[in-house]
Design a protein around this motif. Structure first.
Motif, PDB file in Angstrom:
ATOM      1  N   THR A  26      21.115  -2.477  75.005  1.00 54.65           N
ATOM      2  CA  THR A  26      21.485  -2.671  73.359  1.00 54.65           C
ATOM      3  C   THR A  26      20.728  -4.233  73.317  1.00 54.65           C
ATOM      4  OG1 THR A  26      23.364  -1.484  73.430  1.00 54.65           O
ATOM      5  CG2 THR A  26      23.063  -3.118  71.699  1.00 54.65           C
ATOM      6  N   ARG A  28      18.252  -5.558  74.846  1.00 58.86           N
ATOM      7  CA  ARG A  28      16.730  -5.109  75.002  1.00 58.86           C
ATOM      8  C   ARG A  28      16.080  -4.479  73.653  1.00 58.86           C
ATOM      9  NH1 ARG A  28      14.615  -6.099  79.808  1.00 58.86           N
ATOM     10  NH2 ARG A  28      15.950  -5.945  81.605  1.00 58.86           N
ATOM     11  N   ALA A  29      16.876  -3.711  73.096  1.00 57.17           N
ATOM     12  CA  ALA A  29      16.450  -2.794  71.772  1.00 57.17           C
ATOM     13  C   ALA A  29      16.530  -3.879  70.604  1.00 57.17           C
ATOM     14  CB  ALA A  29      17.169  -1.799  71.540  1.00 57.17           C
ATOM     15  N   VAL A  30      17.691  -4.643  70.632  1.00 55.17           N
ATOM     16  CA  VAL A  30      17.601  -5.711  69.460  1.00 55.17           C
ATOM     17  C   VAL A  30      16.642  -6.668  69.695  1.00 55.17           C
ATOM     18  CG1 VAL A  30      19.158  -7.492  68.566  1.00 55.17           C
ATOM     19  CG2 VAL A  30      20.157  -5.231  68.907  1.00 55.17           C
ATOM     20  N   ASN A  32      13.597  -6.694  70.901  1.00 58.08           N
ATOM     21  CA  ASN A  32      12.434  -5.892  70.685  1.00 58.08           C
ATOM     22  C   ASN A  32      12.372  -5.645  69.208  1.00 58.08           C
ATOM     23  OD1 ASN A  32      10.948  -5.835  72.954  1.00 58.08           O
ATOM     24  ND2 ASN A  32      11.956  -3.930  73.748  1.00 58.08           N
ATOM     25  N   SER A  33      13.105  -5.159  68.481  1.00 55.27           N
ATOM     26  CA  SER A  33      13.225  -4.935  67.224  1.00 55.27           C
ATOM     27  C   SER A  33      13.116  -6.495  66.308  1.00 55.27           C
ATOM     28  CB  SER A  33      14.643  -4.473  66.786  1.00 55.27           C
ATOM     29  OG  SER A  33      14.534  -4.335  65.239  1.00 55.27           O
ATOM     30  N   VAL A  34      13.679  -7.432  66.713  1.00 57.45           N
ATOM     31  CA  VAL A  34      13.550  -8.599  66.047  1.00 57.45           C
ATOM     32  C   VAL A  34      12.243  -9.468  66.252  1.00 57.45           C
ATOM     33  CG1 VAL A  34      14.454 -11.156  66.199  1.00 57.45           C
ATOM     34  CG2 VAL A  34      16.243  -9.203  66.189  1.00 57.45           C
ATOM     35  N   MET A  36       9.475  -7.811  66.595  1.00 62.41           N
ATOM     36  CA  MET A  36       8.541  -6.813  65.835  1.00 62.41           C
ATOM     37  C   MET A  36       8.587  -7.359  64.609  1.00 62.41           C
ATOM     38  SD  MET A  36       6.826  -4.992  67.921  1.00 62.41           S
ATOM     39  CE  MET A  36       5.893  -3.930  67.031  1.00 62.41           C
ATOM     40  N   LYS A  37       9.736  -7.420  64.041  1.00 64.53           N
ATOM     41  CA  LYS A  37       9.995  -7.981  62.570  1.00 64.53           C
ATOM     42  C   LYS A  37       9.329  -9.406  62.629  1.00 64.53           C
ATOM     43  CE  LYS A  37      13.857  -4.859  61.508  1.00 64.53           C
ATOM     44  NZ  LYS A  37      15.099  -4.852  61.164  1.00 64.53           N
ATOM     45  N   PRO A  42       6.878  -7.607  70.779  1.00 65.34           N
ATOM     46  CA  PRO A  42       8.150  -7.325  71.224  1.00 65.34           C
ATOM     47  C   PRO A  42       8.612  -8.845  71.932  1.00 65.34           C
ATOM     48  CG  PRO A  42       6.467  -6.073  72.588  1.00 65.34           C
ATOM     49  CD  PRO A  42       5.793  -6.708  71.463  1.00 65.34           C
TER      50      PRO A  42
END
Length: 105
Positions: A26, A28-30, A32-34, A36-37, A42
């Motif tokens: 979870t 790792r996904a957060v 990467n998302s942050v 990218m934004k 990433p």
């Protein structure tokens, strides 16, 4: 048959194990998302240490990747980020973070 009262102490232990197992993917996904934004690339890390009893989270080998048009593969690399949260304050209106340590910037 096991008495229900004997199972009660096992519930927090099982909850902690489940939290640790699911926390890593979870996070790792957060990240990467942050990443990218924020910068269009990433954020990765090599490993994670998490202790919910002490409120300690440590990330090792953090790398803020660069966008493809740049020559270097990363914008920032950090060896270790350690954050400690006062566990008792997590459920209050103010979360106390007594320690934030960054190594190898």
């Amino acid at each position: 048959m096991v008495a229900p009262l004997l199972l009660v102490p096992a519930i927090p232990i099982v909850a902690i194990v489940v939290l640790v197992i699911f926390f890593n993917p979870t996070l790792r996904a957060v990240l990467n998302s942050v990443g990218m934004k924020l910068i269009g690339a990433p954020i990765t890390y090599d490993s994670l240490y998490f202790n919910p009893l002490t409120g300690t989270v440590a990330l090792y080998g953090i790398c803020l990747k660069n966008q493809p048009q740049f020559k270097t593969d990363h914008l920032v690399a950090v060896k270790k980020v350690l954050v400690q949260v006062d566990v008792k304050s997590v459920l209050s209106s103010v979360v106390v973070i007594p320690l934030v340590e960054i190594q190898g910037l």
